[in-house]
Design a protein around this motif. Structure first.
Motif, PDB file in Angstrom:
ATOM      1  N   LEU A   1    -110.387-114.814  68.722  1.00  0.00           N
ATOM      2  CA  LEU A   1    -110.346-113.627  69.581  1.00  0.00           C
ATOM      3  C   LEU A   1    -111.051-113.859  70.913  1.00  0.00           C
ATOM      4  O   LEU A   1    -110.895-113.053  71.841  1.00  0.00           O
ATOM      5  CB  LEU A   1    -110.973-112.429  68.855  1.00  0.00           C
ATOM      6  N   VAL A   2    -111.840-114.908  71.012  1.00  0.00           N
ATOM      7  CA  VAL A   2    -112.469-115.336  72.257  1.00  0.00           C
ATOM      8  C   VAL A   2    -112.193-116.824  72.418  1.00  0.00           C
ATOM      9  O   VAL A   2    -112.394-117.602  71.479  1.00  0.00           O
ATOM     10  CB  VAL A   2    -113.997-115.071  72.238  1.00  0.00           C
ATOM     11  N   ALA A   3    -111.717-117.214  73.598  1.00  0.00           N
ATOM     12  CA  ALA A   3    -111.384-118.622  73.829  1.00  0.00           C
ATOM     13  C   ALA A   3    -112.637-119.481  73.898  1.00  0.00           C
ATOM     14  O   ALA A   3    -113.652-119.077  74.465  1.00  0.00           O
ATOM     15  CB  ALA A   3    -110.583-118.759  75.123  1.00  0.00           C
ATOM     16  N   VAL A   4    -112.552-120.659  73.303  1.00  0.00           N
ATOM     17  CA  VAL A   4    -113.632-121.642  73.364  1.00  0.00           C
ATOM     18  C   VAL A   4    -113.491-122.436  74.662  1.00  0.00           C
ATOM     19  O   VAL A   4    -112.435-123.001  74.939  1.00  0.00           O
ATOM     20  CB  VAL A   4    -113.573-122.582  72.142  1.00  0.00           C
ATOM     21  N   ARG A   5    -114.552-122.454  75.458  1.00  0.00           N
ATOM     22  CA  ARG A   5    -114.519-123.186  76.722  1.00  0.00           C
ATOM     23  C   ARG A   5    -114.811-124.667  76.530  1.00  0.00           C
ATOM     24  O   ARG A   5    -114.336-125.518  77.277  1.00  0.00           O
ATOM     25  CB  ARG A   5    -115.543-122.578  77.684  1.00  0.00           C
ATOM     26  N   HIS A   6    -115.642-124.950  75.556  1.00  0.00           N
ATOM     27  CA  HIS A   6    -115.987-126.344  75.258  1.00  0.00           C
ATOM     28  C   HIS A   6    -116.382-126.413  73.789  1.00  0.00           C
ATOM     29  O   HIS A   6    -116.927-125.462  73.245  1.00  0.00           O
ATOM     30  CB  HIS A   6    -117.151-126.817  76.128  1.00  0.00           C
ATOM     31  N   GLY A   7    -116.083-127.549  73.157  1.00  0.00           N
ATOM     32  CA  GLY A   7    -116.424-127.721  71.760  1.00  0.00           C
ATOM     33  C   GLY A   7    -115.200-127.658  70.869  1.00  0.00           C
ATOM     34  O   GLY A   7    -114.058-127.566  71.344  1.00  0.00           O
ATOM     35  N   SER A   8    -115.431-127.706  69.562  1.00  0.00           N
ATOM     36  CA  SER A   8    -114.315-127.720  68.616  1.00  0.00           C
ATOM     37  C   SER A   8    -114.670-126.949  67.355  1.00  0.00           C
ATOM     38  O   SER A   8    -115.843-126.789  67.013  1.00  0.00           O
ATOM     39  CB  SER A   8    -113.934-129.161  68.250  1.00  0.00           C
ATOM     40  N   ILE A   9    -113.622-126.469  66.686  1.00  0.00           N
ATOM     41  CA  ILE A   9    -113.772-125.746  65.418  1.00  0.00           C
ATOM     42  C   ILE A   9    -112.793-126.349  64.426  1.00  0.00           C
ATOM     43  O   ILE A   9    -111.595-126.463  64.710  1.00  0.00           O
ATOM     44  CB  ILE A   9    -113.475-124.237  65.593  1.00  0.00           C
ATOM     45  N   ARG A  10    -113.300-126.702  63.253  1.00  0.00           N
ATOM     46  CA  ARG A  10    -112.446-127.215  62.191  1.00  0.00           C
ATOM     47  C   ARG A  10    -112.576-126.324  60.965  1.00  0.00           C
ATOM     48  O   ARG A  10    -113.680-125.872  60.628  1.00  0.00           O
ATOM     49  CB  ARG A  10    -112.827-128.662  61.830  1.00  0.00           C
ATOM     50  N   LEU A  11    -111.454-126.090  60.306  1.00  0.00           N
ATOM     51  CA  LEU A  11    -111.427-125.387  59.035  1.00  0.00           C
ATOM     52  C   LEU A  11    -110.787-126.326  58.033  1.00  0.00           C
ATOM     53  O   LEU A  11    -109.593-126.640  58.149  1.00  0.00           O
ATOM     54  CB  LEU A  11    -110.632-124.078  59.139  1.00  0.00           C
ATOM     55  N   GLY A  12    -111.583-126.816  57.091  1.00  0.00           N
ATOM     56  CA  GLY A  12    -111.076-127.870  56.217  1.00  0.00           C
ATOM     57  C   GLY A  12    -110.776-129.105  57.055  1.00  0.00           C
ATOM     58  O   GLY A  12    -111.599-129.561  57.847  1.00  0.00           O
TER      59      GLY A  12
END
Length: 239
Positions: free
Chosen positions: A57-68
């Motif tokens: 719902l909010v854009a990530v400007r830098h970095g990463s997100i992993r699910l599994g």
């Protein structure tokens, strides 16, 4: 932060904000399968912005997100839900729909194959909702709406439930009830990420992260936090 081999959720070096205002600065957080992680912080610390970045719902400007094993950093919210992540905001429910309609919507969000059977299971966990299942959610008290919000979020049997301030607007009695429910959910294979400012939720946490000024100031076990007297004085006014 390097990816944790056993992490269900891995957020690494997250920067995010709104327009020209940056709210999050290099936030690292991970949740392992089946554990309860508490994200503690005062109002304005950036908790809601961080949760919204996790669910798209909010854009990530830098970095990463992993699910599994999936990189979900740029995925739509609906795609993240299909991978097993659900989000319970402070509002949580559709007030004009009935209790049963709310739960069915939750089950359908991840395409649960048998919403009817899931209803029976959830009414077992939340018996107070069964007798009111044909009533509009707007007829419920604040505490009952929170129960419905949790039931709705659980309806699709997610791998990870992300909760924003489940104690918001509740009496101390209902806060204790929410904590009791979360304690009962442990051991069912469900991972929880709970953003709160109420330290009573430490009772159900496996690990805790403290967010202040958009940055993680502490991460560790509840025991490690309890041993950190400076942290208690700085954030919670405890001796």
């Amino acid at each position: 932060m390097p990816p944790e081999a056993d992490a269900l959720l891995q957020a690494s070096r997250i920067d995010a904000g709104y327009g020209t205002m940056q709210v999050l600065w290099g936030v690292d957080l991970d949740v392992r399968p089946g554990e309860t992680v508490l994200l503690l912080g005062a109002n304005g610390a950036g908790k809601t912005t961080f949760l919204k970045s996790l669910v798209g719902l909010v854009a990530v400007r830098h970095g990463s997100i992993r699910l599994g094993h999936a990189d979900i950093t740029k995925m739509r919210s609906s795609a993240r839900m299909r991978l097993g992540m659900t989000y319970m905001s402070e509002l949580a429910v559709f007030p004009d729909l009935t209790i049963e309609e709310n739960i069915r919507i939750g089950a359908q969000a991840l395409g649960h194959p048998d919403p009817g059977s899931r209803l029976d299971e959830l009414y077992g966990l939340f018996p107070a909702l069964r007798d009111k299942r044909r009533d509009a959610a707007s007829s419920l008290s604040g505490g009952q709406r929170k129960m419905l919000g949790i039931a709705k979020a659980l309806a699709a049997e997610p791998k990870l439930l992300v909760m924003d301030e489940p104690s918001a607007g509740l009496s101390p009695l209902f806060v204790k009830e929410v904590i009791r429910i979360l304690a009962n959910l442990r051991g069912r294979g469900l991972a929880l990420l709970v953003a709160e400012q109420n330290i009573g939720f430490l009772e159900v946490a496996t690990r805790v992260f403290v967010l202040e000024g958009g940055r993680i100031r502490f991460s560790g076990t509840v025991a490690e936090m309890n041993d950190n007297e400076a942290l208690h004085r700085a954030y919670f006014g405890l001796k």
